[in-house]
Design an enzyme around this catalytic site. Structure first.
Site, PDB file in Angstrom:
ATOM      1  CG  HIS A   1      90.605 -78.098  28.364  1.00 26.62           C
ATOM      2  ND1 HIS A   1      91.537 -78.389  29.324  1.00 26.62           N
ATOM      3  CD2 HIS A   1      90.207 -76.826  28.598  1.00 26.62           C
ATOM      4  CE1 HIS A   1      91.699 -77.327  30.100  1.00 26.62           C
ATOM      5  NE2 HIS A   1      90.902 -76.369  29.684  1.00 26.62           N
TER       6      HIS A   1
ATOM      7  CD  GLU B   1      89.297 -75.189  25.679  1.00 26.60           C
ATOM      8  OE1 GLU B   1      88.313 -74.537  26.054  1.00 26.60           O
ATOM      9  OE2 GLU B   1      90.457 -74.898  26.004  1.00 26.60           O
TER      10      GLU B   1
ATOM     11  CB  THR C   1      87.528 -70.648  28.121  1.00 32.26           C
ATOM     12  OG1 THR C   1      88.339 -71.772  27.847  1.00 32.26           O
ATOM     13  CG2 THR C   1      86.286 -70.704  27.263  1.00 32.26           C
TER      14      THR C   1
ATOM     15  CG  ASP D   1      89.397 -71.328  23.933  1.00 29.15           C
ATOM     16  OD1 ASP D   1      90.337 -71.886  23.320  1.00 29.15           O
ATOM     17  OD2 ASP D   1      88.877 -71.810  24.959  1.00 29.15           O
ATOM     18  CG  HIS D   2      92.801 -70.393  25.398  1.00 27.56           C
ATOM     19  ND1 HIS D   2      93.399 -71.619  25.544  1.00 27.56           N
ATOM     20  CD2 HIS D   2      91.566 -70.515  25.950  1.00 27.56           C
ATOM     21  CE1 HIS D   2      92.583 -72.434  26.175  1.00 27.56           C
ATOM     22  NE2 HIS D   2      91.438 -71.802  26.432  1.00 27.56           N
TER      23      HIS D   2
HETATM   24  C1  GP9 Z   1      85.794 -74.745  31.249  1.00 30.68           C
HETATM   25  C2  GP9 Z   1      86.303 -74.484  29.894  1.00 30.68           C
HETATM   26  C3  GP9 Z   1      87.791 -74.585  29.827  1.00 30.68           C
HETATM   27  O1  GP9 Z   1      84.454 -74.507  31.433  1.00 30.68           O
HETATM   28  O2  GP9 Z   1      85.820 -73.292  29.411  1.00 30.68           O
HETATM   29  O3  GP9 Z   1      88.415 -73.499  30.397  1.00 30.68           O
HETATM   30  P1  GP9 Z   1      89.937 -73.135  30.101  1.00 30.68           P
HETATM   31  O4  GP9 Z   1      90.776 -73.950  31.006  1.00 30.68           O
HETATM   32  O5  GP9 Z   1      90.220 -73.438  28.679  1.00 30.68           O
HETATM   33  O6  GP9 Z   1      90.025 -71.691  30.390  1.00 30.68           O
HETATM   34 MN    MN Z   2      89.656 -72.836  26.764  1.00 28.77          MN
END
Ligand code: GP9
Ligand code: MN
Length: 632
Positions: free
Chosen positions: A413, A254, A298, A472-473
């Site tokens: 996150h 994340e 994500t 992921d980003h």
């Molecule tokens: C939520 C998690 C976070 O299930 O995947 O999502 P994001 O805000 O990073 O897209």
């Molecule tokens: Mn994410």
């Protein structure tokens, strides 16, 4: 209340109030929505009103009392059916109804049987408003003859309705910025705009994609197919099949960006385990690897990794195109004997995952319900990464092998909150609280990955697996440029912002021994063919836009969803061409050919998704295959 208004519109007023309260009461009793504060509670209470004012208000245009009452009753029956159906559906799926579910046959579970099994006597309550309105029509004395409402009165009524809508949307936007463009989660939508408005919104999104789909006839496949074939990068024979038959354990890290890897913050190592791993002989570490995600964050990264297509611009493809046909990595692995699954300790409807995973051919989704979140094991968005990883590995032990598990971590996150005991390094000090805390949560994530490796070794799964980990980003947006500039000790330019979209990628093959750091420019879009080739699976006939990073034909070129791109020589951002080594502005002619390519490629990706073109490919494939088989 004004006596005349009451006597003229008593049935209408009763209807609005009765349906409003029935809906609100329904929310409280039938859906398990997490309400964190008074404001959210208030929005929940308010949210049915705008739609009800509007839809019941149409009665003001109906002259005949009888017809008007019939209209009002019909609306109340319909709204009751909507609430009732959602409640029954929720009992089984823990989610609200969305149109693709009603029209999709390939969904998790059987809808009709589960509906009948989930009826309850108390569900009659959802029709309480119908009953009340019926009584009102029958028993409220009609003192005044109901005349046609006057124009000014009607105008006032609809101005009031518009005001309620604005207040509702304004509060929702405050609670959840970008709620409607990103449409994160059905629960958030219902919590903020209400069930009725949510269904209209859903109808709008789904019909828009249906219309684009209807216009496609498969002829576009030739053009897109030619482009894809011309860019096919054949696998390196040295690498092809090196992980054949192994389990694939893919970890979505994340918000992890590459700028923390092999670096320190105020003398503290930020990612000790991940740093070691970059030097590990069993690991390929990709130091110039980028995310290609857009608003869907994500979920976009998941989409890219599964399909090697770009997500959509300005919306989350997981929401808008969950009814499409895809040729996902999971589906292909599934056809080759893999048990495919995703593990993520969050609500199953977040990012519409429960629906999209069906379309991606993922066998099982281990969502929050598969985990036990013990005391002190949740922080920020939910379950902490370490217990999540411990329990995930326990679940893996029970899986049929080979399996493909994609684990989605969550602790790192925004807003990067952490319990005291999990803070392994101090905060950074800058004007950005976000960046300050980021280093700590990244440090925690590093620890979690260390635990993952230990757990896998202890479980005996390690040796026969391949571990793939990718950011992921971005986690730190451009809003924090000032603090970021302080940390990196330079002024952040659009060039730096583009380079900051680097996310780490690790491909760890236990026992392999020939790993190294790869500095080839590449992106998430390349992951699917890279992995499938490592597993010894062909991709030549598939429709995808990335290319195998290990292939000698792989081009050092990756495109961001917003049109920016990076090559081995240049970075193109904000319509400026930069030299990729120095970060200095350079001659536009260097970027020119790639600007065109980037636009074409993004456009082809959109064509595939909007036209649902892979459904035609599937049809085409089915017939020649049958023919060639019968000839054998
Ligand atoms: C939520 C998690 C976070 O299930 O995947 O999502 P994001 O805000 O990073 O897209
Ligand atoms: Mn994410």
């Amino acid at each position: 209340m004004n006596k005349i208004v009451w006597s003229k519109h008593s049935v209408l007023i009763v209807a609005i109030v009765a349906t409003w309260l029935t809906t609100y009461f329904g929310y409280l009793t039938s859906f398990n929505m997490k309400i964190d504060n008074i404001m959210q509670e208030f929005i929940l209470f308010l949210n049915p009103l705008s739609f009800l004012l509007f839809v019941y208000g149409i009665a003001l245009f109906i002259k005949s009392t009888k017809r008007r009452n019939i209209y009002i009753l019909t609306i109340s029956v319909m709204t009751s059916i909507v609430m009732f159906s959602n409640a029954v559906f929720y009992r089984f799926f823990n989610d609200f109804i969305t149109l693709p579910v009603l029209f999709q046959t390939s969904n998790f579970g059987d809808l009709s049987s589960s509906v009948t099994a989930n009826l309850m006597v108390t569900d009659i309550f959802f029709f309480a408003d119908v009953f009340i309105i019926f009584l009102a029509i029958k028993f409220i004395p009609k003192t005044d003859r109901v005349e046609q409402s006057n124009k000014i009165g009607r105008k006032l009524y609809f101005v009031m309705t518009a005001a309620v809508i604005m207040v509702n949307l304004g509060l929702a936007e405050m609670e959840r910025p970008q709620l409607l463009t990103r449409s994160f989660d059905r629960e958030l939508l219902v919590k903020n705009i209400g069930t009725y408005n949510y269904h209209i919104y859903d109808l709008f999104i789904q019909s828009k994609s249906h219309a684009q789909r209807a216009l496609a006839d498969g002829s576009e496949l030739v053009e897109v197919g030619n482009y894809i074939n011309a860019n096919y990068a054949a696998p390196d024979p040295e690498m092809y099949g090196v992980a054949k038959g192994r389990n694939i354990i893919a970890i979505s890290l994340e918000s992890l960006q590459s700028f923390v890897i092999n670096e320190e913050m105020d003398g503290h190592v930020i990612t000790p385990f991940l740093n070691e791993l970059t030097k590990d002989p069993d690991t390929f570490y990709f130091s110039d690897f980028y995310h290609n995600t857009g608003l869907g964050k994500t979920s976009d990264s998941e989409f890219i990794i599964e399909n090697s297509l770009y997500p959509r611009n300005g919306s989350a493809v997981f929401f808008t195109h969950s009814g499409n046909t895809y040729q996902s990595m999971a589906a292909q692995l599934g056809e080759n004997g893999y048990f495919t699954n995703v593990m993520h300790a969050n609500n199953r409807s977040f990012w519409n995952r429960d629906i999209m995973y069906g379309a991606l051919g993922i066998d099982k989704f281990y969502d929050l319900e598969s985990y036990t979140v013990g005391e002190g094991e949740a922080v920020n968005w939910g379950m902490k990464d370490i217990p999540f990883i411990d329990q995930s590995v326990e679940l893996m032990k029970e899986m049929p092998q080979p399996f493909y598990s994609r684990l989605i971590t969550l602790t790192n996150h925004h807003p990067f909150d952490l319990d005291e005991e999990d803070k392994l390094i101090p905060e950074y000090t800058s004007n950005s609280n976000t960046l300050n805390k980021y280093f700590q949560t990244v440090r925690y994530m590093d620890q979690a990955i260390k635990v993952l490796f230990e757990d896998l070794k202890a479980s005996g799964l390690y040796d026969n697996s391949i571990i793939v980990m990718y950011g992921d980003h971005y986690g730190i947006s451009e809003n924090h440029n000032k603090a970021m500039g302080m940390y990196l000790d330079k002024e952040i330019t659009p060039y730096d912002n583009a380079k900051l979209q680097r996310v780490p990628l690790y491909i760890h093959i236990p026992g392999y021994g020939k790993g190294k750091t790869m500095d080839e420019v590449s992106g998430q879009i390349d992951l699917k063919p890279t992995l499938l080739h490592l597993m010894g699976l062909e991709t030549k006939d598939d429709m995808y836009l990335g290319s195998d990073i290990f292939s000698p034909d792989h081009e050092p070129f990756t495109i961001f969803r917003d049109g920016r791109f990076v090559t081995d020589k240049n970075v193109y951002a904000q319509e400026v061409c930069y030299d990729s080594k120095t970060g200095e502005e350079t001659d536009m002619a260097e970027c020119e050919p790639f600007i065109e390519r980037a636009a074409t490629e993004l456009n082809y990706s959109d064509m595939i998704i909007n036209g649902d073109l892979l459904r035609f490919k599937e049809e085409q494939e089915q017939s020649p295959k049958l023919n060639s088989k019968s000839k054998e």
